[in-house]
Design an enzyme around this catalytic site. Structure first.
Site, PDB file in Angstrom:
ATOM      1  N   VAL A  20       0.842  -1.200   0.000  1.00 40.16           N
ATOM      2  CA  VAL A  20       0.000   0.000   0.000  1.00 40.16           C
ATOM      3  C   VAL A  20       0.877   1.250   0.000  1.00 40.16           C
ATOM      4  O   VAL A  20       0.562   2.238  -0.657  1.00 40.16           O
ATOM      5  CB  VAL A  20      -1.007  -0.003   1.179  1.00 40.16           C
ATOM      6  CG1 VAL A  20      -0.333   0.065   2.533  1.00 40.16           C
ATOM      7  CG2 VAL A  20      -1.984   1.150   1.043  1.00 40.16           C
ATOM      8  N   GLY A  21       2.004   1.184   0.726  1.00 44.18           N
ATOM      9  CA  GLY A  21       2.915   2.330   0.765  1.00 44.18           C
ATOM     10  C   GLY A  21       3.602   2.495  -0.589  1.00 44.18           C
ATOM     11  O   GLY A  21       3.963   1.508  -1.235  1.00 44.18           O
ATOM     12  N   ARG A  68     -11.221  13.697  10.944  1.00 38.70           N
ATOM     13  CA  ARG A  68     -11.972  12.695  10.168  1.00 38.70           C
ATOM     14  C   ARG A  68     -13.164  12.270  11.015  1.00 38.70           C
ATOM     15  O   ARG A  68     -13.201  11.172  11.571  1.00 38.70           O
ATOM     16  CB  ARG A  68     -11.066  11.509   9.848  1.00 38.70           C
ATOM     17  CG  ARG A  68      -9.896  11.899   8.945  1.00 38.70           C
ATOM     18  CD  ARG A  68      -9.439  10.738   8.126  1.00 38.70           C
ATOM     19  NE  ARG A  68     -10.550  10.076   7.450  1.00 38.70           N
ATOM     20  CZ  ARG A  68     -10.506   8.802   7.070  1.00 38.70           C
ATOM     21  NH1 ARG A  68      -9.450   8.070   7.311  1.00 38.70           N
ATOM     22  NH2 ARG A  68     -11.544   8.244   6.449  1.00 38.70           N
ATOM     23  N   ARG A 108       6.770   3.503   8.279  1.00 33.12           N
ATOM     24  CA  ARG A 108       8.037   3.389   7.575  1.00 33.12           C
ATOM     25  C   ARG A 108       9.145   3.883   8.504  1.00 33.12           C
ATOM     26  O   ARG A 108       8.955   4.869   9.232  1.00 33.12           O
ATOM     27  CB  ARG A 108       8.034   4.246   6.300  1.00 33.12           C
ATOM     28  CG  ARG A 108       7.206   3.709   5.158  1.00 33.12           C
ATOM     29  CD  ARG A 108       7.832   2.444   4.536  1.00 33.12           C
ATOM     30  NE  ARG A 108       7.076   1.965   3.379  1.00 33.12           N
ATOM     31  CZ  ARG A 108       6.100   1.049   3.440  1.00 33.12           C
ATOM     32  NH1 ARG A 108       5.753   0.507   4.581  1.00 33.12           N
ATOM     33  NH2 ARG A 108       5.486   0.662   2.344  1.00 33.12           N
ATOM     34  N   GLU A 150      16.428  -1.298   6.330  1.00 34.55           N
ATOM     35  CA  GLU A 150      15.887  -2.646   6.505  1.00 34.55           C
ATOM     36  C   GLU A 150      16.648  -3.580   5.568  1.00 34.55           C
ATOM     37  O   GLU A 150      16.766  -3.241   4.388  1.00 34.55           O
ATOM     38  CB  GLU A 150      14.386  -2.683   6.174  1.00 34.55           C
ATOM     39  CG  GLU A 150      13.555  -1.943   7.201  1.00 34.55           C
ATOM     40  CD  GLU A 150      12.068  -1.954   6.906  1.00 34.55           C
ATOM     41  OE1 GLU A 150      11.648  -2.596   5.917  1.00 34.55           O
ATOM     42  OE2 GLU A 150      11.320  -1.323   7.663  1.00 34.55           O
ATOM     43  N   HIS A 195       9.514  -5.964   9.798  1.00 34.15           N
ATOM     44  CA  HIS A 195       8.530  -5.473   8.810  1.00 34.15           C
ATOM     45  C   HIS A 195       7.541  -6.582   8.425  1.00 34.15           C
ATOM     46  O   HIS A 195       7.459  -6.973   7.255  1.00 34.15           O
ATOM     47  CB  HIS A 195       9.248  -4.920   7.567  1.00 34.15           C
ATOM     48  CG  HIS A 195       8.395  -3.965   6.773  1.00 34.15           C
ATOM     49  ND1 HIS A 195       8.925  -2.897   6.066  1.00 34.15           N
ATOM     50  CD2 HIS A 195       7.054  -3.896   6.549  1.00 34.15           C
ATOM     51  CE1 HIS A 195       7.949  -2.243   5.459  1.00 34.15           C
ATOM     52  NE2 HIS A 195       6.809  -2.830   5.734  1.00 34.15           N
ATOM     53  N   GLY A 242       4.122  -6.387   9.253  1.00 31.58           N
ATOM     54  CA  GLY A 242       2.763  -5.872   9.476  1.00 31.58           C
ATOM     55  C   GLY A 242       1.690  -6.600   8.689  1.00 31.58           C
ATOM     56  O   GLY A 242       0.645  -6.969   9.225  1.00 31.58           O
TER      57      GLY A 242
HETATM   58  P1  NDP Z   1      -4.057   5.774   4.542  1.00 29.85           P
HETATM   59  O1  NDP Z   1      -3.727   6.693   3.427  1.00 29.85           O
HETATM   60  O2  NDP Z   1      -5.417   5.171   4.598  1.00 29.85           O
HETATM   61  O3  NDP Z   1      -3.800   6.502   5.932  1.00 29.85           O
HETATM   62  C1  NDP Z   1      -2.771   7.389   6.168  1.00 29.85           C
HETATM   63  C2  NDP Z   1      -3.272   8.472   7.084  1.00 29.85           C
HETATM   64  O4  NDP Z   1      -2.193   9.319   7.469  1.00 29.85           O
HETATM   65  C3  NDP Z   1      -4.324   9.361   6.410  1.00 29.85           C
HETATM   66  O5  NDP Z   1      -5.403   9.536   7.301  1.00 29.85           O
HETATM   67  C4  NDP Z   1      -3.580  10.670   6.203  1.00 29.85           C
HETATM   68  O6  NDP Z   1      -4.421  11.800   6.273  1.00 29.85           O
HETATM   69  C5  NDP Z   1      -2.633  10.675   7.395  1.00 29.85           C
HETATM   70  N1  NDP Z   1      -1.520  11.596   7.216  1.00 29.85           N
HETATM   71  C6  NDP Z   1      -0.920  11.997   6.074  1.00 29.85           C
HETATM   72  N2  NDP Z   1       0.070  12.858   6.357  1.00 29.85           N
HETATM   73  C7  NDP Z   1       0.066  13.033   7.700  1.00 29.85           C
HETATM   74  C8  NDP Z   1       0.830  13.822   8.577  1.00 29.85           C
HETATM   75  N3  NDP Z   1       1.784  14.639   8.120  1.00 29.85           N
HETATM   76  N4  NDP Z   1       0.579  13.733   9.900  1.00 29.85           N
HETATM   77  C9  NDP Z   1      -0.394  12.928  10.359  1.00 29.85           C
HETATM   78  N5  NDP Z   1      -1.179  12.170   9.556  1.00 29.85           N
HETATM   79  C10 NDP Z   1      -0.934  12.210   8.244  1.00 29.85           C
HETATM   80  O7  NDP Z   1      -2.944   4.633   4.501  1.00 29.85           O
HETATM   81  P2  NDP Z   1      -2.964   3.190   5.200  1.00 29.85           P
HETATM   82  O8  NDP Z   1      -3.583   3.348   6.546  1.00 29.85           O
HETATM   83  O9  NDP Z   1      -3.508   2.190   4.273  1.00 29.85           O
HETATM   84  O10 NDP Z   1      -1.389   2.928   5.340  1.00 29.85           O
HETATM   85  C11 NDP Z   1      -0.580   3.809   6.075  1.00 29.85           C
HETATM   86  C12 NDP Z   1       0.871   3.435   5.942  1.00 29.85           C
HETATM   87  O11 NDP Z   1       1.148   2.263   6.681  1.00 29.85           O
HETATM   88  C13 NDP Z   1       1.359   3.115   4.544  1.00 29.85           C
HETATM   89  O12 NDP Z   1       1.670   4.278   3.822  1.00 29.85           O
HETATM   90  C14 NDP Z   1       2.570   2.269   4.806  1.00 29.85           C
HETATM   91  O13 NDP Z   1       3.710   3.085   4.865  1.00 29.85           O
HETATM   92  C15 NDP Z   1       2.326   1.679   6.171  1.00 29.85           C
HETATM   93  N6  NDP Z   1       2.130   0.225   6.131  1.00 29.85           N
HETATM   94  C16 NDP Z   1       3.019  -0.575   6.790  1.00 29.85           C
HETATM   95  C17 NDP Z   1       2.808  -1.921   6.851  1.00 29.85           C
HETATM   96  C18 NDP Z   1       3.764  -2.811   7.565  1.00 29.85           C
HETATM   97  O14 NDP Z   1       3.978  -3.925   7.129  1.00 29.85           O
HETATM   98  N7  NDP Z   1       4.362  -2.381   8.656  1.00 29.85           N
HETATM   99  C19 NDP Z   1       1.678  -2.568   6.192  1.00 29.85           C
HETATM  100  C20 NDP Z   1       0.810  -1.622   5.525  1.00 29.85           C
HETATM  101  C21 NDP Z   1       1.044  -0.289   5.509  1.00 29.85           C
HETATM  102  P3  NDP Z   1      -4.921  12.511   4.898  1.00 29.85           P
HETATM  103  O15 NDP Z   1      -5.694  11.457   4.176  1.00 29.85           O
HETATM  104  O16 NDP Z   1      -5.717  13.648   5.410  1.00 29.85           O
HETATM  105  O17 NDP Z   1      -3.665  12.920   4.182  1.00 29.85           O
HETATM  106  C1  DGY Z   2       2.964  -1.897   2.682  1.00 29.07           C
HETATM  107  O1  DGY Z   2       2.102  -2.540   2.053  1.00 29.07           O
HETATM  108  O2  DGY Z   2       3.193  -0.702   2.481  1.00 29.07           O
HETATM  109  C2  DGY Z   2       3.731  -2.632   3.738  1.00 29.07           C
HETATM  110  O3  DGY Z   2       4.795  -1.970   4.232  1.00 29.07           O
HETATM  111  C3  DGY Z   2       4.012  -4.059   3.439  1.00 29.07           C
HETATM  112  O4  DGY Z   2       2.791  -4.715   3.433  1.00 29.07           O
END
Ligand code: NDP
Ligand code: DGY
Length: 320
Positions: free
Chosen positions: A78-79, A182, A239, A268, A287, A289
């Protein structure tokens, strides 16, 4: 008509590979090791599509090496901080990612990491294995309660909200911050939108769920950590570069904060001799998640669908 040619940069679940192979000619880096940059730059030449992971840097150099045929970059994550979106847009290359399917799995892991950090599970498990487990004693291995605590969520997006939903089962007070309130998501959770400084001053646990971008790189620095309670804990499943790790090391060593749980680091893998790994109050995971079998398979299939739609010049099911 000739079939589109694509590059797949890692060993991926078989069902996804077969789906791609049914629609495309595939050059495959069939390994669990990352494709070397030099090979990536060579193999991408003249491809119509790229199926990549978060470990590949997708930048102007790579897009130029691909040449004008490249129509889609599909990342199995997703990232997308590893993808230069502007450089893709400038070349009319579509970018796909895998939102949604990994939300609940990642929220589960964030909660597990929080509990492991708060209740010192890695230390306790080590004690059982290395003979440090003596007679039951009142103050040994005591940690912090999650139930009834205040938890600050930075980024109440998909994963942040799913994590917060789990906290309602622990009677937590939930604070959150982000670019804007939100209310639709926050209301059922009774989550309060607050300024970052308020969140840091009041939270017993601070959980990072924002993406990595220019605004969030090193968001967690010495100043941020100083504003947290000395009893508070930081949980990072976003991240690694969202955290200034040198500042975190100092804060954990000096007692500026109590502990940290990290599923993501920079770099990493984190080298085994990294200073953070010498600290008993820092729990580090590799990593994982989204690492459930079902979720990784869904991610791989969505990435395949994005790739195939892109090479066929159709709208991507999940476009960035
Ligand atoms: P979303 O886009 O749904 O959520 C991210 C949230 O962060 C949004 O609500 C966004 O708000 C907010 N945001 C953006 N910028 C800021 C800021 N400067 N300060 C505070 N909040 C902020 O993404 P997901 O929840 O699906 O995923 C989030 C992240 O998790 C991914 O980008 C990835 O890096 C990480 N991830 C890690 C995993 C792992 O394996 N550890 C697995 C999956 C994801 P707004 O929409 O208003 O910009
Ligand atoms: C993502 O999807 O961004 C995670 O870091 C791995 O699932």
């Amino acid at each position: 008509m000739s079939r589109p040619t694509v590059l797949v940069t890692r060993r991926i679940p078989q069902a996804a590979l077969e789906r791609v192979q049914a629609a495309c000619e595939v050059q495959h880096w069939d390994s669990d090791d990352a494709i070397p940059r030099k090979t990536l730059l060579e193999w991408i030449k003249d491809k119509d599509g790229l199926y990549c992971l978060l470990t590949e840097r997708i930048d102007a150099e790579l897009l130029d090496a691909a040449g004008p045929r490249l129509r889609v970059v599909s990342t199995m994550s997703v990232g997308y901080d590893h993808v230069d979106i502007a450089a893709c847009q400038a070349r009319h290359i579509a970018v796909g990612n895998t939102p949604g399917v990994l939300t609940e799995t990642t929220a589960d892991l964030a909660l597990a990491l929080l509990l492991a950090t708060a209740r010192r599970l890695p230390e306790a498990i080590d004690a059982v294995k290395n003979g440090a487990w003596g007679p039951w004693k009142p103050e040994w291995m005591t940690g912090r309660d999650l139930f009834g605590s205040t938890v600050g969520v930075i980024g109440l997006g998909r994963i942040g909200a799913a994590f917060a939903r789990r906290l309602t089962g622990f009677d937590c007070r939930i604070l959150y911050t982000g670019n804007q309130p939100r209310s639709d998501v926050a209301a059922p959770l009774k989550a309060e939108f607050v300024e970052l400084d308020t969140l840091l001053a009041q939270s017993d646990f601070v959980a990072l769920h924002c993406p990595l971008n220019d605004a969030t790189r090193h968001l967690v620095n010495a100043d941020f950590l100083r504003k947290m309670k000395p009893t508070a804990m930081l949980i990072n499943t976003t991240r690694g570069p969202v955290v200034d790790q040198d500042a975190l090391y100092q804060a954990l060593k000096n007692g500026t904060i109590a502990a940290a749980g990290l599923d993501v680091t920079s770099p990493e893998p984190l080298p085994p001799d990294h200073p953070l790994l010498t600290l008993p109050n820092c729990v580090v995971l590799p990593h994982i998640g989204s690492a459930s079998i079902a979720t990784r398979t869904k991610m791989a299939l969505i990435a395949a669908d994005n790739l195939i739609a892109g090479v066929q010049e159709q709208p991507l099911p999940n476009a960035v």
